[in-house]
Design a protein around this motif. Structure first.
Motif, mmCIF file in Angstrom:
data_model
loop_
_atom_site.group_PDB
_atom_site.id
_atom_site.type_symbol
_atom_site.label_atom_id
_atom_site.label_comp_id
_atom_site.label_asym_id
_atom_site.label_seq_id
_atom_site.Cartn_x
_atom_site.Cartn_y
_atom_site.Cartn_z
ATOM 1 N N UNK A 1 0.830 -1.203 0.000
ATOM 2 C CA UNK A 1 0.000 0.000 0.000
ATOM 3 C C UNK A 1 0.869 1.260 0.000
ATOM 4 N N UNK A 2 1.893 1.282 0.859
ATOM 5 C CA UNK A 2 2.706 2.490 1.014
ATOM 6 C C UNK A 2 3.530 2.829 -0.221
ATOM 7 N N UNK A 3 3.891 1.831 -1.011
ATOM 8 C CA UNK A 3 4.645 2.070 -2.245
ATOM 9 C C UNK A 3 3.831 2.940 -3.206
ATOM 10 N N UNK A 4 2.504 2.851 -3.110
ATOM 11 C CA UNK A 4 1.633 3.591 -4.025
ATOM 12 C C UNK A 4 1.450 5.059 -3.626
ATOM 13 N N UNK B 1 4.202 4.219 -6.982
ATOM 14 C CA UNK B 1 4.182 3.341 -8.156
ATOM 15 C C UNK B 1 3.559 1.999 -7.843
ATOM 16 N N UNK B 2 3.657 1.091 -8.805
ATOM 17 C CA UNK B 2 3.023 -0.234 -8.681
ATOM 18 C C UNK B 2 3.944 -1.235 -7.979
ATOM 19 N N UNK C 1 6.768 0.356 -12.075
ATOM 20 C CA UNK C 1 6.885 -0.540 -10.919
ATOM 21 C C UNK C 1 8.011 -0.066 -9.996
ATOM 22 N N UNK C 2 7.709 0.005 -8.708
ATOM 23 C CA UNK C 2 8.677 0.537 -7.745
ATOM 24 C C UNK C 2 9.133 -0.487 -6.714
ATOM 25 N N UNK C 3 8.348 -1.552 -6.527
ATOM 26 C CA UNK C 3 8.673 -2.531 -5.479
ATOM 27 C C UNK C 3 8.403 -3.943 -5.954
#
Length: 270
Positions: free
Chosen positions: A71-74, A84-85, A147-149
């Protein structure tokens, strides 16, 4: 030899100055964990272009941390991080979209939009786990910067099942090395934060050396050297958990206390 010569003429020598490398490092971002204390311990959160490994016994918050990170990555974060995703590879069937909903409520996020941003895959064998990473890399290539994670929960579970006994240990470690190498390359190439969880085992040799804690993370030296930052999670009182930096290139050995709440990982309320 000819191919080598051509590739050499196309590519640079492989060396860059520390200044040039520093410029590349400026793209590194940090993903928050939900707990300010834990973020402080990690120097601002989970770092991109590196692998962060969290290990501990069952019920120490590894999967809860994975869900909170989804959740926090978004969410937009510090230093211009835009959000990001997430790619989530699940090896133990512990991923629960309902859990993401309750965490999303804490941050007032729309459930459907939030769930749409998490790409999920269930891995059934260690071979399948490697194949899924290829798909993940293809996705990152198709949608650069989106995409970040990348989460693998947990990284060793299927290797424990597929390879048993000392006779198969060398094969297991070689396959594991390939997996970790692939994760590291992906993190650098696509500027991803990679988060893996890991299990623990009793260390039979620890009693001889009078160690305070006779348990150690599984995966041996291969996993130990491949992970950039290693966090040891253990139970505290009630819903509190303690995180300790076990190994890091730039963080001092320190501890932080956090809580597992309905809204995911949070600071301990006094």
């Amino acid at each position: 030899e000819k191919i080598k010569d051509i590739s050499k003429s196309l590519c640079d020598s492989g060396f860059v100055t520390a200044f040039e490398f520093n410029e590349k490092r400026k793209n590194v971002f940090k993903v928050g964990t939900g707990s300010k204390e834990l973020d402080k311990l990690l120097g601002g959160g989970l770092e991109s272009m590196s692998i962060t490994e969290a290990f501990g016994e069952f019920r120490t918050g590894k999967t809860q941390l994975s869900h909170t990170l989804c959740v926090l990555t978004q969410l937009p974060g510090a230093n211009g991080y835009s959000g990001g995703k997430v790619i989530y590879i699940d090896t133990e069937n512990t991923f629960r979209p309902d859990r993401l909903r309750t965490i999303a409520d804490r941050f007032n996020l729309d459930h459907s939009a939030m769930l749409e941003n998490v790409l999920y895959a269930r891995a059934y064998t260690s071979e399948h786990q490697l194949e899924l990473l290829d798909f993940a890399a293809a996705k990152c290539h198709e949608e650069p910067g989106i995409f970040k994670l990348l989460i693998v929960d947990s990284v060793m579970a299927l290797f424990r099942v597929d390879f048993s006994g000392r006779g198969e240990l060398a094969d297991r470690q070689q396959k594991l090395a390939q997996l970790m190498s692939r994760l590291q390359k992906m993190s650098e190439e696509y500027n991803l934060a990679v988060f893996v969880t890991n299990q623990m085992t009793a260390d039979p040799g620890a009693t001889m050396s009078f160690q305070a804690d006779p348990k150690k993370p599984i995966g041996g030296n291969i996993l130990a050297h491949a992970s950039t930052t290693r966090i040891y999670l253990r139970k505290g009182r009630g819903e509190t958990r303690i995180a300790k930096i076990y190994d890091s290139p730039d963080m001092p050995e320190a501890e932080a206390t956090f809580a597992i709440t309905g809204g995911g990982i949070d600071d301990v309320k006094e």
